[in-house]
Design an enzyme around this catalytic site. Structure first.
Site, PDB file in Angstrom:
ATOM      1  N   LYS A  47       0.801  -1.197   0.000  1.00 25.10           N
ATOM      2  CA  LYS A  47       0.000   0.000   0.000  1.00 25.10           C
ATOM      3  C   LYS A  47       0.842   1.258   0.000  1.00 25.10           C
ATOM      4  CE  LYS A  47      -3.445  -2.041   3.120  1.00 25.10           C
ATOM      5  NZ  LYS A  47      -4.053  -1.890   4.466  1.00 25.10           N
ATOM      6  N   GLY A  48       2.015   1.169   0.605  1.00 19.24           N
ATOM      7  CA  GLY A  48       2.807   2.353   0.942  1.00 19.24           C
ATOM      8  C   GLY A  48       3.126   3.275  -0.218  1.00 19.24           C
ATOM      9  N   GLU A 104       8.073   2.463  -5.413  1.00 17.80           N
ATOM     10  CA  GLU A 104       7.982   1.963  -4.032  1.00 17.80           C
ATOM     11  C   GLU A 104       8.140   3.136  -3.062  1.00 17.80           C
ATOM     12  OE1 GLU A 104       7.123   0.098  -1.856  1.00 17.80           O
ATOM     13  OE2 GLU A 104       8.576  -1.421  -1.231  1.00 17.80           O
ATOM     14  N   ASP A 105       7.582   3.007  -1.884  1.00 16.81           N
ATOM     15  CA  ASP A 105       7.731   4.072  -0.892  1.00 16.81           C
ATOM     16  C   ASP A 105       9.145   4.136  -0.334  1.00 16.81           C
ATOM     17  OD1 ASP A 105       7.476   1.659   0.500  1.00 16.81           O
ATOM     18  OD2 ASP A 105       5.827   2.326   1.775  1.00 16.81           O
ATOM     19  N   ASP A 108      14.252  -0.649   2.464  1.00 19.01           N
ATOM     20  CA  ASP A 108      14.880  -0.791   3.775  1.00 19.01           C
ATOM     21  C   ASP A 108      15.893  -1.940   3.715  1.00 19.01           C
ATOM     22  OD1 ASP A 108      15.399  -0.634   6.502  1.00 19.01           O
ATOM     23  OD2 ASP A 108      13.515  -1.550   7.111  1.00 19.01           O
ATOM     24  N   PHE A 157      12.511   5.317  11.790  1.00 15.92           N
ATOM     25  CA  PHE A 157      11.263   4.782  11.242  1.00 15.92           C
ATOM     26  C   PHE A 157      10.362   5.956  10.912  1.00 15.92           C
ATOM     27  CE2 PHE A 157       7.286   2.608  10.849  1.00 15.92           C
ATOM     28  CZ  PHE A 157       7.648   1.422  10.227  1.00 15.92           C
ATOM     29  N   ASP A 164       3.242   3.917   6.714  1.00 17.80           N
ATOM     30  CA  ASP A 164       2.456   3.703   7.932  1.00 17.80           C
ATOM     31  C   ASP A 164       3.299   3.158   9.069  1.00 17.80           C
ATOM     32  OD1 ASP A 164       2.791   1.016   6.799  1.00 17.80           O
ATOM     33  OD2 ASP A 164       1.360   0.410   8.353  1.00 17.80           O
ATOM     34  N   ARG A 170      -0.777   7.120   7.257  1.00 15.33           N
ATOM     35  CA  ARG A 170      -0.521   7.097   5.811  1.00 15.33           C
ATOM     36  C   ARG A 170      -0.943   8.390   5.117  1.00 15.33           C
ATOM     37  NH1 ARG A 170       0.923   1.939   4.039  1.00 15.33           N
ATOM     38  NH2 ARG A 170      -0.109   0.185   5.061  1.00 15.33           N
TER      39      ARG A 170
HETATM   40  P1  IMP Z   1      12.321  -4.093   2.923  1.00 16.85           P
HETATM   41  O1  IMP Z   1      11.868  -5.355   2.254  1.00 16.85           O
HETATM   42  O2  IMP Z   1      13.018  -4.347   4.237  1.00 16.85           O
HETATM   43  O3  IMP Z   1      13.153  -3.196   2.032  1.00 16.85           O
HETATM   44  O4  IMP Z   1      11.041  -3.329   3.427  1.00 16.85           O
HETATM   45  C1  IMP Z   1      10.242  -2.688   2.630  1.00 16.85           C
HETATM   46  C2  IMP Z   1       8.927  -2.317   3.289  1.00 16.85           C
HETATM   47  O5  IMP Z   1       8.981  -2.169   4.714  1.00 16.85           O
HETATM   48  C3  IMP Z   1       8.588  -0.976   2.753  1.00 16.85           C
HETATM   49  O6  IMP Z   1       7.936  -1.094   1.515  1.00 16.85           O
HETATM   50  C4  IMP Z   1       7.712  -0.427   3.838  1.00 16.85           C
HETATM   51  O7  IMP Z   1       6.394  -0.870   3.627  1.00 16.85           O
HETATM   52  C5  IMP Z   1       8.261  -1.032   5.107  1.00 16.85           C
HETATM   53  N1  IMP Z   1       9.155  -0.046   5.771  1.00 16.85           N
HETATM   54  C6  IMP Z   1      10.491  -0.093   5.881  1.00 16.85           C
HETATM   55  N2  IMP Z   1      10.974   0.973   6.551  1.00 16.85           N
HETATM   56  C7  IMP Z   1       9.897   1.728   6.862  1.00 16.85           C
HETATM   57  C8  IMP Z   1       9.731   2.982   7.548  1.00 16.85           C
HETATM   58  O8  IMP Z   1      10.668   3.660   8.000  1.00 16.85           O
HETATM   59  N3  IMP Z   1       8.447   3.424   7.661  1.00 16.85           N
HETATM   60  C9  IMP Z   1       7.373   2.756   7.174  1.00 16.85           C
HETATM   61  N4  IMP Z   1       7.484   1.584   6.521  1.00 16.85           N
HETATM   62  C10 IMP Z   1       8.738   1.069   6.372  1.00 16.85           C
HETATM   63 MG    MG Z   2       6.376  -0.456   0.611  1.00 18.45          MG
END
Ligand code: IMP
Ligand code: MG
Length: 181
Positions: A47-48, A104-105, A108, A157, A164, A170
């Site tokens: 959703k992000g 993508e938002d 991480d 974060f 979210d 959001r």
């Molecule tokens: P990854 O697979 O660890 O790169 O995580 C990706 C997903 O984790 C992102 O698409 C977000 O939905 C969530 N995420 C990671 N860091 C944050 C943050 O600081 N705030 C909100 N959502 C996050």
């Molecule tokens: Mg995301």
């Protein structure tokens, strides 16, 4: 950040709505410069990504732009995605021979995007690239190149502008860091 029990002391401003709008316009210009008028599919990661996506695609000038959506899910509820990412919803548009831009938002650990980019690469797109509003370096585990990165963030974060914490915040127009109690 542990579980859903965290109490929020403060939302500390990180990027204002104006800063984000300016950066989104710059990213759109870079994306237009890269793809010109060639067929391009922009894929929103729900959703992000939905707020960033809707602002970004409305800044693009490509007349052959198509839009689609994916939803990713990972087993387990923690904010650090587990290694087991899968599709909650796949795209409906054929990606073969088209330029594909994933939107993508935040990246991480990189695990979600590694999964998605590998899945899409197997469908033989003409090119595959990634736009992320925020690239967060601290916990990166998977090797992911963010071709169009809005902002780099070392740690923290963040919420707002689609992002979210436990489905909250959001709809905030700016981005804020959660400061726990
Ligand atoms: P990854 O697979 O660890 O790169 O995580 C990706 C997903 O984790 C992102 O698409 C977000 O939905 C969530 N995420 C990671 N860091 C944050 C943050 O600081 N705030 C909100 N959502 C996050
Ligand atoms: Mg995301």
């Amino acid at each position: 950040m542990a579980g859903q029990t965290l109490r929020v002391k403060e939302l500390r401003p990180v990027f204002t709505a104006e800063q984000i709008a300016g950066r989104v316009q710059e990213l759109a210009e870079m994306i237009d410069a890269r793809f010109g008028q060639e067929p391009l599919v922009a894929v929103c990661v729900l959703k992000g990504g939905f707020v960033f996506f809707s602002d970004l695609v409305r800044c693009l000038r490509n007349p052959r732009l198509e839009l689609d959506f994916v939803r990713l899910a990972s087993y387990g509820k923690s904010e650090v995605s587990s290694g087991h990412v899968h599709f909650g919803k796949d795209v409906e548009i054929e990606l073969c021979d088209k330029h594909v831009l994933v939107v993508e938002d935040i990246v991480d650990s990189g695990r979600s995007m590694r999964f998605l980019l590998d899945q899409f690469a197997a469908r033989k797109p003409r090119s595959l690239s990634l736009a992320a509003l925020v690239s967060k370096r601290e916990r990166r585990e998977a090797n992911v190149v963010v071709d169009f990165a809005g902002f780099d963030l070392q740690q923290g974060f963040i919420v707002g502008y689609g992002l979210d914490y436990a489905e909250q915040y959001r709809a905030l127009p700016g981005i804020y860091e959660i400061i726990p109690e």
